[in-house]
Write a protein that holds these residues in place. Structure first.
Motif, mmCIF file in Angstrom:
data_model
loop_
_atom_site.group_PDB
_atom_site.id
_atom_site.type_symbol
_atom_site.label_atom_id
_atom_site.label_comp_id
_atom_site.label_asym_id
_atom_site.label_seq_id
_atom_site.Cartn_x
_atom_site.Cartn_y
_atom_site.Cartn_z
ATOM 1 N N LYS A 1 14.079 38.493 38.118
ATOM 2 C CA LYS A 1 14.833 37.231 38.218
ATOM 3 C C LYS A 1 14.085 36.093 37.526
ATOM 4 C CE LYS A 1 17.853 37.140 42.223
ATOM 5 N NZ LYS A 1 18.051 36.573 43.555
ATOM 6 N N LYS A 2 12.778 36.024 37.764
ATOM 7 C CA LYS A 2 11.974 34.971 37.139
ATOM 8 C C LYS A 2 11.936 35.143 35.630
ATOM 9 C CE LYS A 2 9.177 34.276 41.236
ATOM 10 N NZ LYS A 2 7.887 34.496 41.886
ATOM 11 N N ALA A 3 11.823 36.397 35.179
ATOM 12 C CA ALA A 3 11.792 36.668 33.735
ATOM 13 C C ALA A 3 13.112 36.273 33.096
ATOM 14 C CB ALA A 3 11.492 38.134 33.486
ATOM 15 N N ALA B 1 18.187 36.667 23.519
ATOM 16 C CA ALA B 1 17.889 36.514 24.943
ATOM 17 C C ALA B 1 18.732 37.478 25.767
ATOM 18 C CB ALA B 1 18.156 35.079 25.381
ATOM 19 N N ALA B 2 20.003 37.582 25.438
ATOM 20 C CA ALA B 2 20.887 38.484 26.169
ATOM 21 C C ALA B 2 20.428 39.929 26.017
ATOM 22 C CB ALA B 2 22.322 38.333 25.671
ATOM 23 N N SER C 1 19.199 42.298 29.030
ATOM 24 C CA SER C 1 19.925 43.536 29.261
ATOM 25 C C SER C 1 18.980 44.726 29.312
ATOM 26 C CB SER C 1 20.966 43.730 28.156
ATOM 27 O OG SER C 1 21.582 44.981 28.273
ATOM 28 N N ARG C 2 18.072 44.794 28.364
ATOM 29 C CA ARG C 2 17.142 45.922 28.314
ATOM 30 C C ARG C 2 16.191 45.916 29.508
ATOM 31 N NH1 ARG C 2 15.815 45.998 21.797
ATOM 32 N NH2 ARG C 2 17.885 46.729 21.184
ATOM 33 N N LEU C 3 15.736 44.729 29.903
ATOM 34 C CA LEU C 3 14.861 44.640 31.074
ATOM 35 C C LEU C 3 15.593 45.088 32.336
ATOM 36 C CD1 LEU C 3 12.765 41.337 31.032
ATOM 37 C CD2 LEU C 3 11.949 43.671 31.192
ATOM 38 N N ALA D 1 15.992 30.375 25.351
ATOM 39 C CA ALA D 1 17.167 30.415 24.477
ATOM 40 C C ALA D 1 17.873 29.060 24.483
ATOM 41 C CB ALA D 1 18.114 31.513 24.921
ATOM 42 N N GLY D 2 17.908 28.407 25.625
ATOM 43 C CA GLY D 2 18.550 27.104 25.719
ATOM 44 C C GLY D 2 17.835 26.043 24.900
ATOM 45 N N LYS D 3 16.542 26.199 24.728
ATOM 46 C CA LYS D 3 15.766 25.253 23.933
ATOM 47 C C LYS D 3 15.853 25.555 22.443
ATOM 48 C CE LYS D 3 12.528 24.457 27.668
ATOM 49 N NZ LYS D 3 11.197 24.716 28.202
#
Length: 90
Positions: free
Chosen positions: A52-54, A72-73, A77-79, A62-64
């Motif tokens: 969750k933290k990751a 980022a997606a 997804s892979r994590l 990604a927002g920055k």
């Protein structure tokens, strides 16, 4: 070498942004490493908390604009797949 004031300013800005991007990418790598460590240790609840933290760190980066939103997606997804696979096997 910059010959105009605007080129000098652009050079200063790019240095600042490069350092900021490097810090943010380092945060992503650290977060991913923590997830991997939690999975290797076999801590099921810990792995989900760290995931969750990751995810939060990756979304913020990604927002920055440091990384693309699709990148980022893909990382998230892979994590998530890796954590779910490990938890299902346990």
């Amino acid at each position: 070498m910059a010959n105009h004031a605007s080129a000098e300013k652009r050079n200063r800005q790019s240095k600042t942004r490069r350092l900021r991007n490097r810090i943010n990418k380092s945060k992503i790598n650290t977060a991913i490493r923590r997830v991997d460590d939690a999975l290797a240790a076999g801590a099921q609840d810990g792995a989900q908390d760290v995931l969750k933290k990751a995810m939060s760190v990756i979304h913020k980066t990604a927002g920055k604009g440091t990384i693309h939103k699709n990148t980022a997606a893909r990382k998230i997804s892979r994590l998530t797949k890796r954590v779910n696979r490990t938890l299902a096997a346990a």
